[in-house]
Scaffold this active site. Structure first.
Site, PDB file in Angstrom:
ATOM      1  N   GLN A 116      38.761  64.722 -16.073  1.00 56.90           N
ATOM      2  CA  GLN A 116      37.872  65.554 -15.240  1.00 56.90           C
ATOM      3  C   GLN A 116      38.588  66.691 -14.502  1.00 56.90           C
ATOM      4  OE1 GLN A 116      34.572  63.660 -12.805  1.00 56.90           O
ATOM      5  NE2 GLN A 116      35.915  64.303 -11.142  1.00 56.90           N
ATOM      6  N   GLU A 176      33.489  73.032  -9.836  1.00 60.50           N
ATOM      7  CA  GLU A 176      34.369  73.197  -8.676  1.00 60.50           C
ATOM      8  C   GLU A 176      35.226  74.459  -8.761  1.00 60.50           C
ATOM      9  OE1 GLU A 176      36.578  69.567  -8.238  1.00 60.50           O
ATOM     10  OE2 GLU A 176      34.804  68.394  -7.744  1.00 60.50           O
ATOM     11  N   ASP A 223      42.722  63.946 -11.773  1.00 64.66           N
ATOM     12  CA  ASP A 223      41.674  62.972 -11.450  1.00 64.66           C
ATOM     13  C   ASP A 223      41.038  62.603 -12.773  1.00 64.66           C
ATOM     14  OD1 ASP A 223      39.564  61.438 -10.669  1.00 64.66           O
ATOM     15  OD2 ASP A 223      38.601  62.956  -9.404  1.00 64.66           O
ATOM     16  N   GLU A 270      44.377  60.168  -9.653  1.00 65.68           N
ATOM     17  CA  GLU A 270      43.169  59.593  -9.049  1.00 65.68           C
ATOM     18  C   GLU A 270      42.352  58.872 -10.124  1.00 65.68           C
ATOM     19  OE1 GLU A 270      41.158  62.538  -6.642  1.00 65.68           O
ATOM     20  OE2 GLU A 270      39.206  61.620  -7.027  1.00 65.68           O
ATOM     21  N   LYS A 321      35.459  60.417   1.209  1.00 65.74           N
ATOM     22  CA  LYS A 321      34.285  61.299   1.149  1.00 65.74           C
ATOM     23  C   LYS A 321      33.269  60.659   2.085  1.00 65.74           C
ATOM     24  CE  LYS A 321      34.877  62.536  -3.763  1.00 65.74           C
ATOM     25  NZ  LYS A 321      34.566  62.096  -5.150  1.00 65.74           N
ATOM     26  N   ARG A 359      32.886  67.322  -2.481  1.00 63.93           N
ATOM     27  CA  ARG A 359      32.168  66.818  -3.655  1.00 63.93           C
ATOM     28  C   ARG A 359      32.050  67.976  -4.650  1.00 63.93           C
ATOM     29  NH1 ARG A 359      30.144  61.513  -2.785  1.00 63.93           N
ATOM     30  NH2 ARG A 359      30.366  61.594  -5.047  1.00 63.93           N
ATOM     31  N   SER A 360      31.653  67.639  -5.881  1.00 65.39           N
ATOM     32  CA  SER A 360      31.568  68.718  -6.883  1.00 65.39           C
ATOM     33  C   SER A 360      30.435  69.704  -6.556  1.00 65.39           C
ATOM     34  CB  SER A 360      31.417  68.141  -8.278  1.00 65.39           C
ATOM     35  OG  SER A 360      30.365  67.214  -8.324  1.00 65.39           O
ATOM     36  N   LYS A 402      41.336  67.636  -0.445  1.00 67.83           N
ATOM     37  CA  LYS A 402      40.970  68.028  -1.806  1.00 67.83           C
ATOM     38  C   LYS A 402      39.693  68.850  -1.712  1.00 67.83           C
ATOM     39  CE  LYS A 402      40.090  65.851  -6.295  1.00 67.83           C
ATOM     40  NZ  LYS A 402      39.248  64.804  -6.880  1.00 67.83           N
TER      41      LYS A 402
HETATM   42  P1  PGA Z   1      31.870  64.090  -7.522  1.00 65.75           P
HETATM   43  O1  PGA Z   1      33.333  63.606  -7.851  1.00 65.75           O
HETATM   44  O2  PGA Z   1      31.375  64.845  -8.719  1.00 65.75           O
HETATM   45  O3  PGA Z   1      31.141  62.765  -7.382  1.00 65.75           O
HETATM   46  O4  PGA Z   1      31.896  64.869  -6.289  1.00 65.75           O
HETATM   47  C1  PGA Z   1      34.434  64.395  -7.798  1.00 65.75           C
HETATM   48  C2  PGA Z   1      35.604  63.472  -7.927  1.00 65.75           C
HETATM   49  O5  PGA Z   1      35.553  62.559  -8.769  1.00 65.75           O
HETATM   50  O6  PGA Z   1      36.564  63.576  -7.187  1.00 65.75           O
HETATM   51 ZN    ZN Z   2      37.516  61.581  -8.083  1.00 65.89          ZN
END
Ligand code: PGA
Ligand code: ZN
Length: 398
Positions: A154, A195, A231, A272, A324, A353-354, A375
């Site tokens: 990712q 992101e 990650d 991660e 988070k 978050r994304s 992050k």
């Molecule tokens: P998310 O995850 O899309 O749930 O914000 C981002 C991540 O895995 O760090």
């Molecule tokens: Zn993550």
């Protein structure tokens, strides 16, 4: 002073163009606002971000049940406010109120109170002695659930140690630009994911190679030390007992070996979610075999939840945790997890978050929680809002 005199909720948009909630709080001398982010690769054990009725249902619930309980309370009673939010909701997972509503309420009240007192949110929440500026960890190349047509892993991440926070952020931005140039030369077509990271049809190892090359180029002639990370968001790859990459499937043992080889071959400082979110033993095996050089960080594994973290600490899993706040709902819940993580020697990584909004409270929360890393991406207005707030905080606490 600091009595909650007014509280309002509205629907606004996030960086994916999806509706989200924003709460605004007024005290006699203060004003606080917060809008909620949202995940795409969410963990199974997160609270429900919204009730089944969606944003509109969350707003209705808030107006009917939350406002009257909070009006007149002292903003200084953060733990009581957060406890009240749990009581009003009445479920284990905020499924009636929505975890995102609890999140924006908790933070908007803290912000209003800090503004009433005339101090930064970070000082209000974290005291004034031990504040340090966390290093920004940013996503340079991406794929998985955050982009179509990209890598299987990712996120390919960097963080940079430099003389000050401005230079750390600058190094990350220069690396992002450099990687973009290399990808345009070698692949031709590149896009950007949720992101702001580059998306290109390349293999995971190619992404690491171009990242490593770009980091060396930016380090040259500058007083900067760069670090590589990933990650893997491995729960998203995990199907029918195997990890499914674009061209290969790996069983659990092969996945562990693959992770170890990436760490060794590319000197990764940060990894991660290398395994799926229930494999505490696998995380422990990796952490044990790698030592302190590499942060093995739990995101979906822990979902900022203190009970999950206790289980992980007992198993010996990880030496770092993603925080988070909206995975658990309130500042108090997140603080308990941070506190326990620190007492067990974990690195703290406060994370966006994304799907994000231009809300910059993340920077203040990272400072208040004494995070080692924050992050929050490298590019895009909703990411840069947090980075620029860090620069401002650097002038006070740097
Ligand atoms: P998310 O995850 O899309 O749930 O914000 C981002 C991540 O895995 O760090
Ligand atoms: Zn993550």
């Amino acid at each position: 002073m600091t009595t909650i005199e007014d509280i309002a909720i509205r629907k606004v948009f996030d960086s994916r163009g999806n509706p989200t909630v924003e709460v605004e709080v007024a005290t006699p001398m203060g004003l606080g606002r917060c809008s909620a982010p949202s995940g795409a690769s969410t963990g199974k054990h997160e609270v429900m971000s919204l009730p089944a009725e969606g944003v509109d249902g969350a707003i209705e619930f808030f107006r009917e049940n939350v406002v009257k309980e909070l009006l007149g309370m002292s903003g200084l009673d953060q733990t009581i406010i957060d406890k009240t939010l749990h009581e009003i909701d009445g479920t284990e997972d905020f499924s009636r109120m929505g975890g995102n509503v609890a999140y924006v309420t908790s933070i908007a009240i803290a912000r209003a109170t800090a503004s009433d007192l005339g101090i930064p949110l970070s000082s209000y929440l974290g005291g004034c002695f031990s504040l340090k500026i966390p290093l920004p960890l940013g996503n340079v190349i991406g794929g998985g659930k955050h982009a179509y047509g990209g890598t299987s892993i990712q996120e390919f991440l960097i963080f940079s140690e430099a003389d000050n926070i401005y230079k750390s952020i600058e190094a990350n931005a220069l690396i992002h630009k450099k990687v973009g140039e290399h990808l345009k030369e070698s692949v031709g077509t590149v896009g950007r994911g949720d992101e702001g990271a580059w998306v290109a049809p390349i293999k995971d190892e190619e992404a690491l190679a171009v990242l490593r090359e770009s980091c060396s180029e930016i380090e040259e002639g500058r007083n900067v030390r760069t670090h590589l990370g990933i990650d893997m968001a491995a729960s998203e790859l995990f199907k029918d007992g195997r990890y499914e990459y674009r061209n290969v499937k790996r069983d659990r043992d092969e996945q562990i070996e693959f992770v170890k080889s990436l760490i060794k071959d590319y000197s990764l400082s940060y990894v991660e979610d290398p395994l799926e979110e229930e494999d505490f033993e696998g995380f422990a095996e990796l952490t044990h075999s790698l030592g302190e050089e590499t942060i093995i960080c739990g995101d979906d594994l822990y979902t900022t939840n203190a009970k999950r973290l206790k289980k992980g600490v007992e198993a010996g899993a990880c030496n770092g945790i993603i925080i988070k706040v909206n995975q658990v709902g309130t500042l108090t819940d997140a603080f308990e997890t941070v506190d326990f993580a620190k007492r067990n020697g974990y690195s703290i990584v406060v994370s966006h978050r994304s799907g994000e909004t231009p809300d910059d409270s993340l920077a203040q929360i990272a400072l208040a929680f004494g995070a080692d890393l924050i992050k929050c991406g490298v590019m895009g207005g909703e990411r840069v809002a947090k980075l620029n707030e860090l620069i401002r905080m650097g002038e006070i606490f740097g």
